[in-house]
Design an enzyme around this catalytic site. Structure first.
Site, PDB file in Angstrom:
ATOM      1  N   GLY A  30       0.794  -1.229   0.000  1.00  0.00           N
ATOM      2  CA  GLY A  30       0.000   0.000   0.000  1.00  0.00           C
ATOM      3  C   GLY A  30       0.822   1.273   0.000  1.00  0.00           C
ATOM      4  O   GLY A  30       0.465   2.254  -0.652  1.00  0.00           O
ATOM      5  N   LEU A  60      -5.644  -5.163  -4.150  1.00  0.00           N
ATOM      6  CA  LEU A  60      -5.912  -4.259  -5.268  1.00  0.00           C
ATOM      7  C   LEU A  60      -6.790  -3.070  -4.901  1.00  0.00           C
ATOM      8  O   LEU A  60      -6.982  -2.160  -5.696  1.00  0.00           O
ATOM      9  CB  LEU A  60      -6.523  -5.040  -6.436  1.00  0.00           C
ATOM     10  CG  LEU A  60      -5.629  -6.184  -6.936  1.00  0.00           C
ATOM     11  CD1 LEU A  60      -6.318  -6.948  -8.066  1.00  0.00           C
ATOM     12  CD2 LEU A  60      -4.282  -5.675  -7.401  1.00  0.00           C
ATOM     13  N   GLN A  61      -7.286  -3.069  -3.686  1.00  0.00           N
ATOM     14  CA  GLN A  61      -8.085  -1.940  -3.196  1.00  0.00           C
ATOM     15  C   GLN A  61      -7.166  -0.741  -2.909  1.00  0.00           C
ATOM     16  O   GLN A  61      -7.618   0.374  -2.746  1.00  0.00           O
ATOM     17  CB  GLN A  61      -8.832  -2.421  -1.930  1.00  0.00           C
ATOM     18  CG  GLN A  61      -9.479  -1.371  -1.083  1.00  0.00           C
ATOM     19  CD  GLN A  61      -8.613  -0.969   0.111  1.00  0.00           C
ATOM     20  OE1 GLN A  61      -7.456  -1.371   0.230  1.00  0.00           O
ATOM     21  NE2 GLN A  61      -9.143  -0.150   0.985  1.00  0.00           N
ATOM     22  N   ARG A  62      -5.837  -0.984  -2.868  1.00  0.00           N
ATOM     23  CA  ARG A  62      -4.929   0.130  -2.595  1.00  0.00           C
ATOM     24  C   ARG A  62      -3.557  -0.018  -3.248  1.00  0.00           C
ATOM     25  O   ARG A  62      -2.854   0.952  -3.423  1.00  0.00           O
ATOM     26  CB  ARG A  62      -4.732   0.300  -1.076  1.00  0.00           C
ATOM     27  CG  ARG A  62      -4.014  -0.889  -0.420  1.00  0.00           C
ATOM     28  CD  ARG A  62      -4.231  -0.946   1.084  1.00  0.00           C
ATOM     29  NE  ARG A  62      -3.662  -2.179   1.641  1.00  0.00           N
ATOM     30  CZ  ARG A  62      -4.188  -3.385   1.506  1.00  0.00           C
ATOM     31  NH1 ARG A  62      -5.319  -3.546   0.841  1.00  0.00           N
ATOM     32  NH2 ARG A  62      -3.603  -4.451   2.045  1.00  0.00           N
ATOM     33  N   LYS A  75       5.089 -10.004  -5.766  1.00  0.00           N
ATOM     34  CA  LYS A  75       4.900  -8.555  -5.845  1.00  0.00           C
ATOM     35  C   LYS A  75       6.085  -7.843  -6.489  1.00  0.00           C
ATOM     36  O   LYS A  75       5.911  -6.860  -7.211  1.00  0.00           O
ATOM     37  CB  LYS A  75       4.643  -7.982  -4.444  1.00  0.00           C
ATOM     38  CG  LYS A  75       3.233  -8.266  -3.968  1.00  0.00           C
ATOM     39  CD  LYS A  75       2.933  -7.494  -2.709  1.00  0.00           C
ATOM     40  CE  LYS A  75       1.535  -7.823  -2.234  1.00  0.00           C
ATOM     41  NZ  LYS A  75       1.213  -7.147  -0.971  1.00  0.00           N
ATOM     42  N   ASP A 119       4.438  -3.246   6.745  1.00  0.00           N
ATOM     43  CA  ASP A 119       3.179  -3.290   7.483  1.00  0.00           C
ATOM     44  C   ASP A 119       3.318  -4.025   8.814  1.00  0.00           C
ATOM     45  O   ASP A 119       2.347  -4.492   9.375  1.00  0.00           O
ATOM     46  CB  ASP A 119       2.090  -3.963   6.637  1.00  0.00           C
ATOM     47  CG  ASP A 119       2.469  -5.408   6.281  1.00  0.00           C
ATOM     48  OD1 ASP A 119       1.667  -6.069   5.585  1.00  0.00           O
ATOM     49  OD2 ASP A 119       3.555  -5.857   6.684  1.00  0.00           O
ATOM     50  N   ASN A 120       4.546  -4.155   9.299  1.00  0.00           N
ATOM     51  CA  ASN A 120       4.724  -4.843  10.578  1.00  0.00           C
ATOM     52  C   ASN A 120       5.866  -4.199  11.361  1.00  0.00           C
ATOM     53  O   ASN A 120       6.768  -3.583  10.795  1.00  0.00           O
ATOM     54  CB  ASN A 120       4.987  -6.334  10.362  1.00  0.00           C
ATOM     55  CG  ASN A 120       6.320  -6.581   9.691  1.00  0.00           C
ATOM     56  OD1 ASN A 120       7.364  -6.690  10.338  1.00  0.00           O
ATOM     57  ND2 ASN A 120       6.320  -6.637   8.369  1.00  0.00           N
ATOM     58  N   CYS A 160      15.728   8.900  15.620  1.00  0.00           N
ATOM     59  CA  CYS A 160      15.442   7.711  14.831  1.00  0.00           C
ATOM     60  C   CYS A 160      14.106   7.169  15.366  1.00  0.00           C
ATOM     61  O   CYS A 160      13.536   7.747  16.285  1.00  0.00           O
ATOM     62  CB  CYS A 160      16.561   6.679  14.944  1.00  0.00           C
ATOM     63  SG  CYS A 160      16.547   5.697  16.464  1.00  0.00           S
ATOM     64  N   CYS A 177      -3.938  -3.322   9.199  1.00  0.00           N
ATOM     65  CA  CYS A 177      -4.899  -2.872   8.201  1.00  0.00           C
ATOM     66  C   CYS A 177      -5.885  -3.981   7.863  1.00  0.00           C
ATOM     67  O   CYS A 177      -7.038  -3.731   7.519  1.00  0.00           O
ATOM     68  CB  CYS A 177      -4.180  -2.419   6.935  1.00  0.00           C
ATOM     69  SG  CYS A 177      -3.329  -0.840   7.162  1.00  0.00           S
TER      70      CYS A 177
END
Lengths: 243, 209
Positions: A30, A60-62, A75, A119-120, A160, A177
C-alpha cells in the site's frame, strides 16, 4: 505527448542527481506502490524493492502497482512490470525475500536512501536499526484506516524511530490494516509524502521531516506536525548505543 | 442495489471492514460516477488509479484528441486494476450528452473550467477543486460553481515539483470518497493548503474564514 509539466521543469543537474541515486523501498504494497510509482516517474535511476509476498485480490483496493492479471505473481515481479512501463531505463534490483536480521545489512548496503513501506513492527525496527548503523537516511511511515504518519530519519542529525518508540509494542496491541481497514487513497497520500521526502533529500531542496512527525487525519483532511528530538540515551542512535 | 459478490467482498475487504464504509458504503461507491476534468494531467493518473482501487463504478475523463489517444493504454491499466470499473475518456464535445448522472466532479486548474460553468447538468454536483504551483497546492470542495471564479483568476503553475500534482490528485480522491459516502468534507471557503517543500499544511474551517 502529454506535457508532464513537473518532470519537464527539473534542471538537467537535478535530473542527473535523480538518475544517479539509488533508493531502496522495503515493501511493495500500500505504501510501496505510490512510492515506487513517483520515484520512477521522477527519474530515480536505481531502485531496490523488497517484498516476499504475492499479489492477492484484497491488495488491489490500494496497491496500485499491481493488477488483477498479476494475482498470484510475486509482488516484486509485478512491480517491475509496471515501473518499466513508466520508465524503461530504470534499473530495479528485486529482493523476493522477507527482511530479517540475517539479510538487512547486506540488502541496504547498496543504496543511498531507504524507504520503509512495511506493514509490521519487526521490519520497521530492523530497517531503523540497520539504517542508523549504516548512517543511511530512512523515510518511515505507517497508515491505518483514514490516518497516516511520516517522518524522515537522518541518523545522528534527528531522532530515529527508537528515539520516539524505544521498543516494539506487545504482539496484537496495535491492529493491522487487515483487521481494521485502510482507505487506499490514504496510503497513496502518505506514500507520495515519502517519495517527496526522498526527492527533497536528493535535490537538497526544502525542509525534510527531520525531527518532525507528520500526522494525517483523512476524515478531517488535516495534517499536523509533532516535533520530536533525538534521545541521547537511545539504544541505537544514542551516545552509548547497544552495539 | 445489487449485492456484493464474494469476490468483491474480498477485493474491498479493507474498505468494508471500516464502519465509515461497510458493505452499504461500498455499494454506493460501486454505483457512483466521477467526472474528471484534468488540468495539468499529472493529477489525473493518480486520481484514476485510486478511484478505481476504491471501487468507483464509473470514471469519465474529458480531454482533447491527444489526451484521448494517450489514455487508450491507461484505460486498460485501470480496468485491469479493477474490472468492476468502467473508465471512459471522452472528447470535450460529448460533455452535454453524458447519459449517466454525475456524482462528483474532480478538476484541477488550469482545467477548462468553462465546461463546469457552462454545463447545466453539472449544476449542484460537488466539485473537488484543486490548484498547484511548485510544491504548493490548494484543495476545496465547491457546491456553488460560481465560486470557481475566485480560484481561477490567480492561477500559475511555476516550477512544479515532481510529486505535487500526484499529491493533490490523491487527496482529491479522499474527499470524493467522503462526499459519495455522505461524510463531512471540505466545503468552500473551507480548504486545505499545502506546501510539500516546507511541509507546512493549513486546513481552514468555516468558523475561521
Amino acid at each position: 505527448m502529454i506535457p508532464f509539466y513537473s518532470i519537464n521543469q527539473l534542471t538537467s543537474e537535478e535530473k542527473s542527481l535523480l538518475k544517479n541515486s539509488r533508493v531502496l523501498i522495503i515493501g511493495a504494497g500500500g505504501l510501496g506502490s505510490p512510492v515506487a510509482y513517483y520515484l520512477t516517474a521522477a527519474g530515480i535511476g536505481n531502485l531496490g524493492i523488497v517484498d516476499s509476498d504475492v499479489v492477492d485480490l484484497s491488495n488491489l483496493q490500494r496497491q496500485i502497482l499491481h493488477r488483477t492479471s498479476s494475482l498470484g505473481v510475486p509482488k516484486v515481479e509485478s512491480a517491475v512490470k509496471r515501473l518499466k512501463k513508466i520508465n524503461p531505463d530504470v534499473k530495479i534490483e528485486t529482493f523476493n525475500t522477507r527482511l530479517s536480521r540475517d539479510n538487512v545489512m547486506e540488502i541496504i548496503q547498496g543504496f543511498d536512501i531507504v524507504v520503509d513501506a512495511v506493514d509490521n513492527f519487526s521490519a520497521r525496527y530492523l530497517s531503523n536499526d540497520a539504517c542508523v548503523i549504516q548512517n543511511k537516511p530512512l523515510i518511515e511511515a505507517g497508515v491505518l484506516r483514514f490516518d497516516g504518519q511520516v517522518m524522515t530519519i537522518l541518523p545522528g542529525k534527528g531522532p530515529c524511530y527508537r528515539c520516539i518508540f524505544p521498543s516494539p509494542p506487545p504482539a496484537n496491541a496495535v491492529p493491522t490494516c487487515q483487521e481494521t481497514g485502510i482507505l487506499g487513497a490514504v496510503a497513496g497520500v502518505i506514500g507520495v509524502v515519502q517519495a517527496t521526502e526522498v526527492i527533497k533529500l536528493i535535490l537538497n531542496k526544502g525542509n525534510p521531516l527531520v525531527g518532525k512527525l507528520l500526522i494525517f487525519n483523512g476524515l478531517n483532511m488535516e495534517f499536523i506536525t509533532v516535533k520530536a528530538s533525538r534521545n541521547p540515551d537511545c539504544p541505537v542512535c544514542g551516545d552509548k548505543p547497544f552495539c | 442495489m445489487v449485492n456484493l459478490t464474494s469476490e468483491q467482498t474480498e477485493r474491498y475487504s479493507r474498505n468494508i471492514i471500516m464502519r465509515e464504509i461497510g458493505g452499504k458504503g461500498q455499494k454506493k461507491l460501486l454505483s457512483s460516477h466521477v467526472l474528471i476534468i484534468p488540468g495539468i494531467y499529472g493529477e489525473l493518473f493518480a486520481s484514476s488509479l485510486y478511484l478505481a482501487a476504491a471501487g468507483i463504478g464509473k470514471i469519465t475523463v474529458i480531454g482533447n484528441e491527444s489526451l484521448i489517444s494517450y489514455l487508450e493504454n491507461f484505460k486498460n491499466e485501470v480496468e485491469d486494476l479493477n474490472p468492476d470499473v468502467k473508465f471512459n475518456v471522452l472528447p470535450e464535445t460529448h460533455l452535454p450528452n453524458l447519459q449517466s448522472k454525475i456524482d462528483v466532479v474532480i478538476t484541477t486548474l488550469p482545467s477548462k473550467h468553462e465546461y463546469i460553468l457552462n454545463n447545466n447538468f453539472i449544476r449542484g454536483v460537488p466539485i473537488v477543486l484543486g490548484s498547484v504551483s511548485d510544491g504548493k497546492g490548494i484543495m476545496t470542495v465547491v457546491s456553488d460553481r460560481k465560486r470557481l471564479q475566485t480560484y481561477i483568476s490567480n492561477h500559475t503553475i511555476n516550477n512544479l515539483f515532481p510529486t505535487t500534482a500526484g499529491f493533490l490528485g490523491i487527496l482529491q480522491v479522499v474527499e470524493t470518497v467522503k462526499i459519495i459516502l455522505g461524510h463531512k468534507h471540505l466545503d468552500e471557503p473551507e480548504r486545505l493548503e499545502f506546501d510539500l517543500l516546507s511541509m507546512e499544511f493549513k486546513t481552514t474551517r468555516r468558523d475561521e474564514t
